[in-house]
Design an enzyme around this catalytic site. Structure first.
Site, PDB file in Angstrom:
ATOM      1  N   ASP A  84     -11.341  14.838  -6.223  1.00 39.08           N
ATOM      2  CA  ASP A  84     -12.371  13.878  -5.807  1.00 39.08           C
ATOM      3  C   ASP A  84     -12.842  13.056  -7.019  1.00 39.08           C
ATOM      4  O   ASP A  84     -12.943  11.830  -6.962  1.00 39.08           O
ATOM      5  CB  ASP A  84     -13.545  14.659  -5.185  1.00 39.08           C
ATOM      6  CG  ASP A  84     -14.435  13.803  -4.305  1.00 39.08           C
ATOM      7  OD1 ASP A  84     -14.005  12.709  -3.901  1.00 39.08           O
ATOM      8  OD2 ASP A  84     -15.564  14.253  -4.006  1.00 39.08           O
ATOM      9  N   HIS A 167     -10.429   6.648  -1.386  1.00 37.02           N
ATOM     10  CA  HIS A 167     -11.189   7.246  -0.282  1.00 37.02           C
ATOM     11  C   HIS A 167     -10.804   6.638   1.075  1.00 37.02           C
ATOM     12  O   HIS A 167     -10.884   7.321   2.098  1.00 37.02           O
ATOM     13  CB  HIS A 167     -12.697   7.152  -0.536  1.00 37.02           C
ATOM     14  CG  HIS A 167     -13.195   8.295  -1.377  1.00 37.02           C
ATOM     15  ND1 HIS A 167     -13.050   8.313  -2.748  1.00 37.02           N
ATOM     16  CD2 HIS A 167     -13.776   9.481  -1.033  1.00 37.02           C
ATOM     17  CE1 HIS A 167     -13.549   9.462  -3.206  1.00 37.02           C
ATOM     18  NE2 HIS A 167     -13.988  10.178  -2.193  1.00 37.02           N
ATOM     19  N   HIS A 170      -7.852   8.579   2.017  1.00 39.86           N
ATOM     20  CA  HIS A 170      -8.354   9.890   2.467  1.00 39.86           C
ATOM     21  C   HIS A 170      -8.821   9.809   3.917  1.00 39.86           C
ATOM     22  O   HIS A 170      -8.468  10.641   4.752  1.00 39.86           O
ATOM     23  CB  HIS A 170      -9.511  10.356   1.576  1.00 39.86           C
ATOM     24  CG  HIS A 170     -10.348  11.430   2.224  1.00 39.86           C
ATOM     25  ND1 HIS A 170     -11.364  11.133   3.123  1.00 39.86           N
ATOM     26  CD2 HIS A 170     -10.298  12.778   2.156  1.00 39.86           C
ATOM     27  CE1 HIS A 170     -11.901  12.252   3.573  1.00 39.86           C
ATOM     28  NE2 HIS A 170     -11.272  13.265   3.001  1.00 39.86           N
ATOM     29  N   HIS A 184     -11.391  18.045   1.025  1.00 37.36           N
ATOM     30  CA  HIS A 184     -11.642  16.618   0.792  1.00 37.36           C
ATOM     31  C   HIS A 184     -10.906  16.126  -0.462  1.00 37.36           C
ATOM     32  O   HIS A 184     -10.153  15.152  -0.414  1.00 37.36           O
ATOM     33  CB  HIS A 184     -13.156  16.406   0.651  1.00 37.36           C
ATOM     34  CG  HIS A 184     -13.547  15.030   0.217  1.00 37.36           C
ATOM     35  ND1 HIS A 184     -13.525  13.945   1.062  1.00 37.36           N
ATOM     36  CD2 HIS A 184     -13.957  14.548  -0.993  1.00 37.36           C
ATOM     37  CE1 HIS A 184     -13.910  12.856   0.404  1.00 37.36           C
ATOM     38  NE2 HIS A 184     -14.183  13.191  -0.844  1.00 37.36           N
TER      39      HIS A 184
HETATM   40 ZN   LIG Z   1     -15.100  11.915  -2.266  1.00 36.45          ZN
END
Ligand SMILES: [Zn+2]
Length: 278
Positions: A84, A167, A170, A184
């Site tokens: 992340d 992101h 993602h 995540h």
């Molecule tokens: Zn994140």
């Protein structure tokens, strides 16, 4: 409201505290995301697909991190947090160059971009030592630095710097059910390697990022987030969701189309697989 736990717990507590007009104290037990410091909760559907970002009026009142607790959690959480955090500077620097807005709807400050860069540099220098420290359930100076990078630097960096393609990819990956049991940051890691090809980064830099991911065990292939031999149709679903109206992927400087994102996902996966064969 006091949140003790990981990203889902923290995001839930922040949203509930807001709805009840209560102050919120965050005590993460793992360093797996940059959720603790931000004024934002990610809302998922019951099926596990990212639905929307809930913007909160303030950051948490207090964030308390005990690294001796974090060091006793499984290493996979710390590594996921590094995935992340690895996206933070890449995305912030895209926003800076494009004069794109951060999460406060403003241009980022010098401080935000500098903290995002410190986050990236800290991971590359100390990430592997921190991973090994966590394997031994030991708090070392490198471990402390990486917990700070995952939690504080990444949190301030993404929120005040802004996010972009990592992101968005993602979010696209959450369209495919087999990715749901992956964390995540593991899916963001696929977003990171995809962004390298999408934004045409120099070969040397691409190798530097892959080297780092491989050294700590972050996913660089789709199979590593549950997608073994995904169909082109499924990958187009991911790419199309990543390019949804209003997505942060448009903070990248390059022209964005689902086809370009699809190609970048395929290229990143192929590159990851090719390196594993060497
Ligand atoms: Zn994140």
């Amino acid at each position: 409201m006091i949140a003790v736990g990981g990203g889902k717990t923290i995001d839930t507590a922040k949203a509930v505290a807001h709805n009840l007009s209560l102050p919120v104290i965050i005590a993460p037990t793992i360093a797996s995301t940059d959720a603790p410091c931000s004024a934002l909760s990610v809302i998922y559907t019951d099926e596990g697909v990212v639905d929307r970002y809930l913007f909160l009026p303030t950051n948490p009142n207090s964030v308390l991190v005990d690294t001796s607790v974090i060091a006793n959690a499984p290493t996979r959480f710390l590594v996921s947090g590094m995935g992340d955090a690895l996206s933070t500077w890449l995305e912030a620097t895209s926003c800076q160059t494009k004069y794109a807005n951060n999460f406060a709807g403003e241009k980022g400050s010098m401080t935000a971009y500098a903290l995002a860069k410190l986050c990236f540099d800290t991971l590359l220098e100390f990430g592997y030592i921190a991973k090994v420290s966590n394997d031994a359930n030991t708090v070392t100076p490198a471990f402390e630095k990486v917990v700070e990078a995952n939690t504080l630097l990444s949190g301030l960096g993404f929120e005040s710097g802004g996010i972009a393609s990592c992101h968005a990819v993602h979010n696209g990956l959450t369209m495919l059910e087999p990715t749901h049991k992956y964390f995540h940051g593991e899916k963001v890691s696929i977003g990171v390697v995809t962004s390298l090809f999408l934004t045409d980064k120099p070969a040397e830099f691409i190798d530097e990022v892959y080297d780092f991911c491989e050294s700590i065990g972050l996913p660089t292939t789709l199979a590593q987030v549950g997608l073994v031999d995904p169909s082109d149709e499924d990958l187009m679903k991911v790419a199309t969701r990543a390019c949804a109206e209003g997505e942060t992927i448009y903070n990248e400087l390059v022209p964005i189309t689902p086809e370009a994102v699809f190609a970048a996902i395929k290229a990143a996966d192929a590159y990851g697989k090719a390196r594993q064969l060497v």
